[in-house]
Design a protein around this motif. Structure first.
Motif, PDB file in Angstrom:
ATOM      1  N   ASP A  94       1.058  -0.942   0.288  1.00  0.00           N
ATOM      2  CA  ASP A  94       0.160  -0.192  -0.358  1.00  0.00           C
ATOM      3  C   ASP A  94       0.831   1.004  -0.132  1.00  0.00           C
ATOM      4  OD1 ASP A  94      -2.270  -1.062  -0.194  1.00  0.00           O
ATOM      5  OD2 ASP A  94      -2.589  -1.270   1.945  1.00  0.00           O
ATOM      6  N   LYS A  97       2.666   1.576  -2.948  1.00  0.00           N
ATOM      7  CA  LYS A  97       1.277   2.240  -4.561  1.00  0.00           C
ATOM      8  C   LYS A  97       0.778   3.423  -4.565  1.00  0.00           C
ATOM      9  CE  LYS A  97      -1.502  -1.969  -5.645  1.00  0.00           C
ATOM     10  NZ  LYS A  97      -2.569  -2.922  -4.932  1.00  0.00           N
ATOM     11  N   THR A  98       1.195   4.222  -3.459  1.00  0.00           N
ATOM     12  CA  THR A  98       0.379   5.102  -2.587  1.00  0.00           C
ATOM     13  C   THR A  98       1.505   6.293  -3.300  1.00  0.00           C
ATOM     14  OG1 THR A  98      -0.707   4.474  -0.552  1.00  0.00           O
ATOM     15  CG2 THR A  98       0.006   7.710  -0.770  1.00  0.00           C
ATOM     16  N   SER A 100       3.570   5.629  -5.326  1.00  0.00           N
ATOM     17  CA  SER A 100       3.642   5.121  -7.304  1.00  0.00           C
ATOM     18  C   SER A 100       2.224   6.142  -8.072  1.00  0.00           C
ATOM     19  CB  SER A 100       3.235   3.507  -7.694  1.00  0.00           C
ATOM     20  OG  SER A 100       2.945   4.019  -9.193  1.00  0.00           O
ATOM     21  N   TYR A 101       1.818   6.357  -7.064  1.00  0.00           N
ATOM     22  CA  TYR A 101       0.181   7.349  -7.321  1.00  0.00           C
ATOM     23  C   TYR A 101       0.427   9.159  -7.277  1.00  0.00           C
ATOM     24  CZ  TYR A 101      -4.431   8.826  -8.302  1.00  0.00           C
ATOM     25  OH  TYR A 101      -5.260   9.979  -8.719  1.00  0.00           O
ATOM     26  N   LEU A 102       1.142   8.880  -6.698  1.00  0.00           N
ATOM     27  CA  LEU A 102       1.457  10.194  -6.189  1.00  0.00           C
ATOM     28  C   LEU A 102       2.330  10.874  -7.205  1.00  0.00           C
ATOM     29  CD1 LEU A 102       1.218  10.574  -2.107  1.00  0.00           C
ATOM     30  CD2 LEU A 102      -0.553  11.875  -3.506  1.00  0.00           C
ATOM     31  N   ASP A 104       3.459   9.614  -9.208  1.00  0.00           N
ATOM     32  CA  ASP A 104       4.149   8.982 -10.731  1.00  0.00           C
ATOM     33  C   ASP A 104       4.880   8.728 -11.575  1.00  0.00           C
ATOM     34  OD1 ASP A 104       2.090   8.754 -13.637  1.00  0.00           O
ATOM     35  OD2 ASP A 104       2.653  10.919 -14.708  1.00  0.00           O
ATOM     36  N   SER A 320      -0.399  -2.588 -13.295  1.00  0.00           N
ATOM     37  CA  SER A 320      -0.872  -1.621 -13.365  1.00  0.00           C
ATOM     38  C   SER A 320      -1.305  -1.704 -11.190  1.00  0.00           C
ATOM     39  CB  SER A 320      -2.198  -2.059 -13.810  1.00  0.00           C
ATOM     40  OG  SER A 320      -3.729  -2.770 -13.081  1.00  0.00           O
ATOM     41  N   LEU A 321      -2.015  -1.158 -10.951  1.00  0.00           N
ATOM     42  CA  LEU A 321      -2.005  -0.475  -9.618  1.00  0.00           C
ATOM     43  C   LEU A 321      -3.044  -1.206  -8.690  1.00  0.00           C
ATOM     44  CD1 LEU A 321      -1.731   3.172  -8.912  1.00  0.00           C
ATOM     45  CD2 LEU A 321       0.026   1.353  -8.172  1.00  0.00           C
ATOM     46  N   ASP A 322      -3.948  -1.842  -9.545  1.00  0.00           N
ATOM     47  CA  ASP A 322      -4.364  -3.140  -8.762  1.00  0.00           C
ATOM     48  C   ASP A 322      -3.749  -4.607  -8.070  1.00  0.00           C
ATOM     49  OD1 ASP A 322      -4.279  -4.232 -11.131  1.00  0.00           O
ATOM     50  OD2 ASP A 322      -6.747  -3.374 -11.516  1.00  0.00           O
TER      51      ASP A 322
END
Ligand code: AMP
Ligand code: MG
Length: 331
Positions: A94, A97-98, A100-102, A104, A320-322
């Protein structure tokens, strides 16, 4: 130059590392929870995940500082997504992933065992495929044919305990705190490896496999008959003899596999591969080239996750993030 951030929280160590695409380790931080779990004689999953949660952002910050980069300078995030304790894995995954998302940035989930298997390549440029990859750790004892990145076949494994687990359980019988492996190694230095004999397991059907349950029962019965004074007096001999029996079993598997497969080398990994007695015996007995990871890369670490993640990323790109956490993820 590419910089890869590796995150490893599959068990009880919170580990973060930053390496480059050429395998240079810019930082490799490990926050061990051993002291917390020693109180209970083993890992308590709930305690492990809470500790990961407390430690993860501190360890990431430290890894960035030591590497001398900011989080924006990371090019890829690699995180262990199995096998391991679900609660522990979730904290690392988690968090990664966070990030990675923040930020990019691309992310990849890594199999912890692939990290171990490829870790000897980090410091041994001459280790060539195909090789016999031997994972000897607290959770695994597997002998694998490593043909290429992503091409692994299990050739032999344990039928019961992992070898590190057997050492830790033996340590518990003698009152040696968890994790007992490194302490047994130290105590064994003053002991005689031939003081007690623990016979090799009898495996049915010519299967090439390991088993530690017989040795564990044998030593437990032996120690039960000793009073506390005798136990203390014989401690070094018991440690030396039990350690010898565990290591000889590992080497016996190599001797059985060697004539059957065309390995160009034999590469150990996992916590037990830090053991000097194993290293000495392996170097002495093996005809083909034997490789060990450096000691810091033997036990669980995030540099091996960053390395394996980058190799997989080159072949298959990001995930992918999932992507899920899988406690029994296989290779
Ligand atoms: P890992 O599961 O790879 O983190 O490794 C941890 C396991 O390795 C534990 O079971 C330890 O007791 C064992 N271990 C670590 N260092 C040594 C050593 N020097 N000799 C034997 N076992 C060890
Ligand atoms: Mg491990």
């Amino acid at each position: 130059m590419q910089r890869i951030l590796g995150v490893e929280t599959s068990c009880d160590d919170t580990a973060v590392s930053i390496i480059t695409d050429t395998g240079e380790i810019l930082s490799n931080i490990l926050s061990s929870q051993d002291d917390f779990h020693a109180k209970y004689g083993g890992i308590v999953p709930e305690v492990a995940s809470r500790k990961h949660l407390e430690l993860i952002s501190i360890v990431v910050r430290e890894a960035l500082e030591q590497a001398g980069i900011t989080q924006n300078e990371i090019d890829l995030i690699a995180v262990t997504h199995g096998p391991g304790l679900v609660g522990s894995l979730l904290i690392g995954v988690d968090y990664a992933k966070t990030l990675s998302y923040l930020l990019d940035k691309p992310i990849i989930g890594v199999n912890h065992l692939e990290g171990h298997l490829l870790s000897p390549r980090l410091f041994n440029a001459d280790l060539r495929f195909p090789y016999l990859g031997i994972i000897v750790s607290g959770g695994h004892t597997q002998f694998m044919m490593v043909e290429d990145i992503g091409h692994y076949t299990v050739l032999a494994e344990t039928l019961d305990d992992a070898c590190g687990e057997a050492l830790d359980k033996f340590g518990k019988i003698l009152g040696i705190p968890y994790p007992a492996g490194p302490k047994i190694e130290q105590i064994a230095l003053a002991g005689n490896p031939n003081a007690y004999t623990f016979s090799m397991p009898k495996i049915r059907d010519k299967t090439i496999a390991l088993s530690f349950s017989g040795m564990k029962t044998a030593v437990s019965l032996l120690v039960q008959k000793m009073d506390p004074e005798e136990k203390e007096k014989n401690k070094a001999d018991l440690c030396a003899s039990f350690q010898e029996a565990v290591m000889k079993q590992i080497l016996h598997i190599i001797q059985q596999l060697k004539p059957l497969y065309p390995f160009s080398g034999i590469a150990f990994s996992g916590g037990v591969s830090a053991n000097q007695r194993l290293r000495d015996l392996a170097i002495h007995q093996s005809l083909r080239q034997v490789y060990f990871p450096s000691r810091i890369l033997s036990t669980d670490n995030a540099a091996m996750i960053a390395y394996a993640g980058y190799q997989e990323y080159l072949l298959h790109g990001p995930m992918s993030l999932d992507f899920p956490v899988i406690s029994r993820l296989e290779l």
